[in-house]
Write a protein that holds these residues in place. Structure first.
Motif, PDB file in Angstrom:
ATOM      1  N   LEU A  21       2.269  -5.827   5.213  1.00 44.95           N
ATOM      2  CA  LEU A  21       1.326  -5.423   4.168  1.00 44.95           C
ATOM      3  C   LEU A  21       1.355  -3.912   3.918  1.00 44.95           C
ATOM      4  N   PRO A  22       1.349  -3.069   4.971  1.00 43.35           N
ATOM      5  CA  PRO A  22       1.515  -1.629   4.709  1.00 43.35           C
ATOM      6  C   PRO A  22       2.849  -1.307   4.037  1.00 43.35           C
ATOM      7  N   GLN A  23       3.915  -2.005   4.466  1.00 48.97           N
ATOM      8  CA  GLN A  23       5.222  -1.797   3.832  1.00 48.97           C
ATOM      9  C   GLN A  23       5.178  -2.203   2.363  1.00 48.97           C
ATOM     10  N   ALA A  24       4.491  -3.303   2.081  1.00 50.18           N
ATOM     11  CA  ALA A  24       4.389  -3.771   0.699  1.00 50.18           C
ATOM     12  C   ALA A  24       3.719  -2.709  -0.174  1.00 50.18           C
ATOM     13  N   ARG A  25       2.622  -2.160   0.310  1.00 50.74           N
ATOM     14  CA  ARG A  25       1.923  -1.128  -0.460  1.00 50.74           C
ATOM     15  C   ARG A  25       2.791   0.121  -0.629  1.00 50.74           C
TER      16      ARG A  25
ATOM     17  N   VAL B  61       4.011   1.763  -4.149  1.00 51.29           N
ATOM     18  CA  VAL B  61       3.695   3.151  -4.497  1.00 51.29           C
ATOM     19  C   VAL B  61       4.973   3.903  -4.857  1.00 51.29           C
ATOM     20  N   LEU B  62       6.038   3.680  -4.075  1.00 53.19           N
ATOM     21  CA  LEU B  62       7.318   4.314  -4.394  1.00 53.19           C
ATOM     22  C   LEU B  62       7.846   3.856  -5.749  1.00 53.19           C
ATOM     23  N   GLY B  63       7.501   2.624  -6.117  1.00 53.52           N
ATOM     24  CA  GLY B  63       7.944   2.087  -7.402  1.00 53.52           C
ATOM     25  C   GLY B  63       7.086   2.523  -8.573  1.00 53.52           C
ATOM     26  N   GLY B  64       6.092   3.371  -8.305  1.00 51.98           N
ATOM     27  CA  GLY B  64       5.268   3.903  -9.379  1.00 51.98           C
ATOM     28  C   GLY B  64       4.017   3.113  -9.670  1.00 51.98           C
ATOM     29  N   GLU B  65       3.663   2.179  -8.779  1.00 46.83           N
ATOM     30  CA  GLU B  65       2.474   1.351  -8.997  1.00 46.83           C
ATOM     31  C   GLU B  65       1.303   1.842  -8.151  1.00 46.83           C
ATOM     32  N   GLY B  66       1.074   3.137  -8.137  1.00 43.95           N
ATOM     33  CA  GLY B  66       0.044   3.701  -7.275  1.00 43.95           C
ATOM     34  C   GLY B  66      -1.339   3.137  -7.514  1.00 43.95           C
TER      35      GLY B  66
END
Length: 272
Positions: free
Chosen positions: A61-65, A69-74
């Protein structure tokens, strides 16, 4: 995202195959032991649940977030993680819903139940049982293989953890599949073959993951897939593994297994 595909793909496919082979190993246990070792089974199921829950909550779950975020979905990252997590639960719950309980390989049986040829069990509906068993095999192992593959492709250490947990829970599943096919055919050879083939649905799921997802693998895809995998593994742990361990009357041993699985997983993630 740049990925060393040759190395990563070999690791991912190898982990899926090894996890799948444990299903056939479970059928061998069923045929060459007189009764189920309930203590070891409860401990193993608890251990598998502990690994799955810890990896899901503390890593996937932390990796998913992080990936989102890296993909621009902050702004939407947290909601997308929640949606993927719940979606994974709904996916595996739906699969279980459409597989009848008598032929569901997640409905574990004792080895002592594997007695007597098919004639002693009655012939009515045996062909139908065999058909549903084949369907259950494909439905349950396919997404597990895909989950192991995608996880290993992104991070081999996570892939190893998931493959280990899947392999442990595939052993009693293989025992259950062998039992069902034996009821339908009266043949131990066919029962082993079907159990072995059910495990091979894991690498088939990996191939499907490779063909379907590889062209679209990016930060956002990995983030969503990790959240879905976490939901699937938490559901399997709470709905199947822990209740099955309790069913065998070894509740405390299953909890010890959960704690042990979490501890080993925590240490391994720190070291790796």
């Amino acid at each position: 995202m740049v990925i060393n595909m040759d190395h990563q793909l070999m690791i991912a496919f190898a982990l899926c195959t090894l996890a799948g082979l444990s299903t056939g190993f479970g059928s061998l246990i069923a045929f060459f032991t007189d009764r189920t070792n309930t203590k070891m089974l409860s401990l193993g199921l608890g251990f598998s649940a502990g690994v799955m829950i810890y990896v899901s909550m503390m890593d996937l779950l932390p990796q998913a977030r992080h990936q989102l975020v890296l993909g621009g979905e902050g702004v939407l990252a947290d909601w997308m993680v929640l949606g993927g997590f719940l979606g994974g639960m709904l996916l595996i719950a739906s699969i279980d819903k459409f597989v009848p309980e008598p032929v569901n390989p997640h409905e574990l049986q004792l080895v002592g139940d594997l007695a007597g040829p098919a004639e002693e069990k009655g012939q009515e509906g045996l062909k139908r049982v065999g058909l549903f068993t084949a369907l259950a095999i494909a439905n349950h192992n396919f997404p597990e293989g895909m989950a192991t593959f995608v996880s290993a492709l992104q991070d081999p250490s996570i892939g190893v953890a998931i493959a280990l947990a899947v392999a442990i829970h595939n052993i009693p599943e293989g025992m259950a599949v062998a039992l069902l096919v034996f009821y339908a055919t009266g043949s131990r050879k066919k029962a082993f073959l079907h159990s072995f083939l059910s495990g091979m649905a894991e690498p088939v799921g990996a191939v499907a993951g490779y063909l379907l997802l590889l062209p679209y693998l990016n930060y956002i895809t990995f983030g969503i897939v990790f959240a879905v995998i976490a939901g699937i593994m938490v559901y399997i742990s709470l709905d199947e593994l822990l209740p099955a361990a309790r069913k065998f009357g070894e509740h405390h041993l299953s909890i010890y297994g959960v704690i042990g699985g979490m501890m080993i997983m925590a240490v391994s993630l720190i070291l790796l």
